[in-house]
Design a protein around this motif. Sequence first.
Motif, PDB file in Angstrom:
ATOM      1  N   LEU A 164       6.091  -2.061 -10.512  1.00  7.17           N
ATOM      2  CA  LEU A 164       5.861  -1.788  -9.099  1.00  7.17           C
ATOM      3  C   LEU A 164       6.478  -2.893  -8.275  1.00  7.17           C
ATOM      4  CD1 LEU A 164       2.065  -0.932  -9.408  1.00  7.17           C
ATOM      5  CD2 LEU A 164       3.948   0.700  -9.310  1.00  7.17           C
ATOM      6  N   GLU A 165       6.760  -2.588  -7.027  1.00  5.42           N
ATOM      7  CA  GLU A 165       7.226  -3.626  -6.108  1.00  5.42           C
ATOM      8  C   GLU A 165       6.251  -3.694  -4.938  1.00  5.42           C
ATOM      9  OE1 GLU A 165      10.701  -3.236  -3.338  1.00  5.42           O
ATOM     10  OE2 GLU A 165      10.708  -1.175  -4.064  1.00  5.42           O
ATOM     11  N   CYS A 166       5.969  -4.905  -4.501  1.00  7.11           N
ATOM     12  CA  CYS A 166       5.108  -5.108  -3.343  1.00  7.11           C
ATOM     13  C   CYS A 166       5.956  -4.885  -2.101  1.00  7.11           C
ATOM     14  CB  CYS A 166       4.526  -6.514  -3.351  1.00  7.11           C
ATOM     15  SG  CYS A 166       3.462  -6.853  -1.932  1.00  7.11           S
ATOM     16  N   VAL A 167       5.589  -3.880  -1.300  1.00  9.48           N
ATOM     17  CA  VAL A 167       6.358  -3.607  -0.090  1.00  9.48           C
ATOM     18  C   VAL A 167       5.712  -4.211   1.153  1.00  9.48           C
ATOM     19  CG1 VAL A 167       7.541  -1.577  -0.992  1.00  9.48           C
ATOM     20  CG2 VAL A 167       5.338  -1.300   0.146  1.00  9.48           C
ATOM     21  N   SER A 168       4.411  -4.547   1.058  1.00 12.21           N
ATOM     22  CA  SER A 168       3.774  -5.258   2.167  1.00 12.21           C
ATOM     23  C   SER A 168       2.421  -5.784   1.734  1.00 12.21           C
ATOM     24  CB  SER A 168       3.615  -4.352   3.400  1.00 12.21           C
ATOM     25  OG  SER A 168       2.665  -3.341   3.171  1.00 12.21           O
ATOM     26  N   ALA A 169       1.987  -6.820   2.431  1.00 13.58           N
ATOM     27  CA  ALA A 169       0.656  -7.382   2.248  1.00 13.58           C
ATOM     28  C   ALA A 169       0.212  -7.898   3.602  1.00 13.58           C
ATOM     29  CB  ALA A 169       0.671  -8.501   1.223  1.00 13.58           C
ATOM     30  N   GLU A 170      -0.977  -7.483   4.011  1.00 18.55           N
ATOM     31  CA  GLU A 170      -1.487  -7.932   5.310  1.00 18.55           C
ATOM     32  C   GLU A 170      -2.991  -8.097   5.250  1.00 18.55           C
ATOM     33  OE1 GLU A 170      -1.996  -4.698   8.465  1.00 18.55           O
ATOM     34  OE2 GLU A 170      -0.504  -3.774   7.140  1.00 18.55           O
ATOM     35  N   ARG A 171      -3.480  -9.054   5.998  1.00 19.62           N
ATOM     36  CA  ARG A 171      -4.916  -9.268   6.058  1.00 19.62           C
ATOM     37  C   ARG A 171      -5.554  -8.130   6.826  1.00 19.62           C
ATOM     38  NH1 ARG A 171      -8.127 -14.800   7.273  1.00 19.62           N
ATOM     39  NH2 ARG A 171     -10.174 -13.907   6.865  1.00 19.62           N
ATOM     40  N   ALA A 172      -6.689  -7.661   6.309  1.00 20.23           N
ATOM     41  CA  ALA A 172      -7.472  -6.603   6.947  1.00 20.23           C
ATOM     42  C   ALA A 172      -8.934  -7.026   6.885  1.00 20.23           C
ATOM     43  CB  ALA A 172      -7.255  -5.273   6.244  1.00 20.23           C
ATOM     44  N   GLY A 173      -9.374  -7.768   7.906  1.00 18.88           N
ATOM     45  CA  GLY A 173     -10.723  -8.330   7.868  1.00 18.88           C
ATOM     46  C   GLY A 173     -10.802  -9.349   6.749  1.00 18.88           C
ATOM     47  N   ALA A 174     -11.817  -9.234   5.905  1.00 18.30           N
ATOM     48  CA  ALA A 174     -11.979 -10.159   4.787  1.00 18.30           C
ATOM     49  C   ALA A 174     -11.063  -9.825   3.617  1.00 18.30           C
ATOM     50  CB  ALA A 174     -13.435 -10.128   4.310  1.00 18.30           C
ATOM     51  N   ALA A 175     -10.430  -8.666   3.647  1.00 14.33           N
ATOM     52  CA  ALA A 175      -9.626  -8.183   2.532  1.00 14.33           C
ATOM     53  C   ALA A 175      -8.136  -8.313   2.826  1.00 14.33           C
ATOM     54  CB  ALA A 175      -9.968  -6.723   2.244  1.00 14.33           C
ATOM     55  N   VAL A 176      -7.337  -7.964   1.832  1.00 14.27           N
ATOM     56  CA  VAL A 176      -5.888  -7.917   1.978  1.00 14.27           C
ATOM     57  C   VAL A 176      -5.432  -6.520   1.561  1.00 14.27           C
ATOM     58  CG1 VAL A 176      -3.678  -8.798   1.118  1.00 14.27           C
ATOM     59  CG2 VAL A 176      -5.569 -10.380   1.540  1.00 14.27           C
ATOM     60  N   LEU A 177      -4.672  -5.865   2.443  1.00 11.95           N
ATOM     61  CA  LEU A 177      -4.094  -4.570   2.108  1.00 11.95           C
ATOM     62  C   LEU A 177      -2.727  -4.809   1.489  1.00 11.95           C
ATOM     63  CD1 LEU A 177      -3.960  -1.473   2.094  1.00 11.95           C
ATOM     64  CD2 LEU A 177      -2.982  -1.615   4.402  1.00 11.95           C
TER      65      LEU A 177
END
Length: 185
Positions: A164-177
């Motif tokens: 798999l390739e990571c296409v994005s990562a962003e903080r979403a409250g306490a979590a990371v999407l």
Amino acid sequence: MSVIVIEFITLDGFVSDPDGSQGTPGGGWAFRHGPEAVAGDKFRLGATLDEGVLLLGRTTWELFARIWPGRDDPFAARMNAVPKQVVSRTLTDASAWGNSGIVGGDPVEAVRREERDVVVTGSLGVVRALMAADLVDEYRLLTFPTVLGAGRRLFPDTGPYADLECVSAERAGAAVLGRYRRTAA
């Protein structure tokens, strides 16, 4: 057509009982981070919910059918309006949640017949069947800073293997999407 798997997941890879509805030890871990961590379109589905279809296992569908019809926020309106297909060999009536239908017990065949984008949430048995058939195009994982140590993992120890390739990562409250797509073969 794409198959998108969305899951609440712990830092150590478990997806068991994020809301506590199953009464497992440690259950409810996603909701301990506050409502902003799980409310609204945290998985950035947007138009996919307007034009696609939800594919759910019976247990997840029954839980959602108790929750979503009574909500009236904009995201709930989308969840209630999207066509929903329930994978089940035992469910005979899907009228508890509007726009729901039963597709039988084979999620692989249900996906192969579908022309719209398919979003699978929860429903670990359905997800694993689609993984085994190499039908998952994207994972959207909302990773919470919780370590359970035990439970059901999204990715089983016995495979299947996937690049798999990571296409994005962003903080979403306490979590990371994190959004991960299959790599080109």
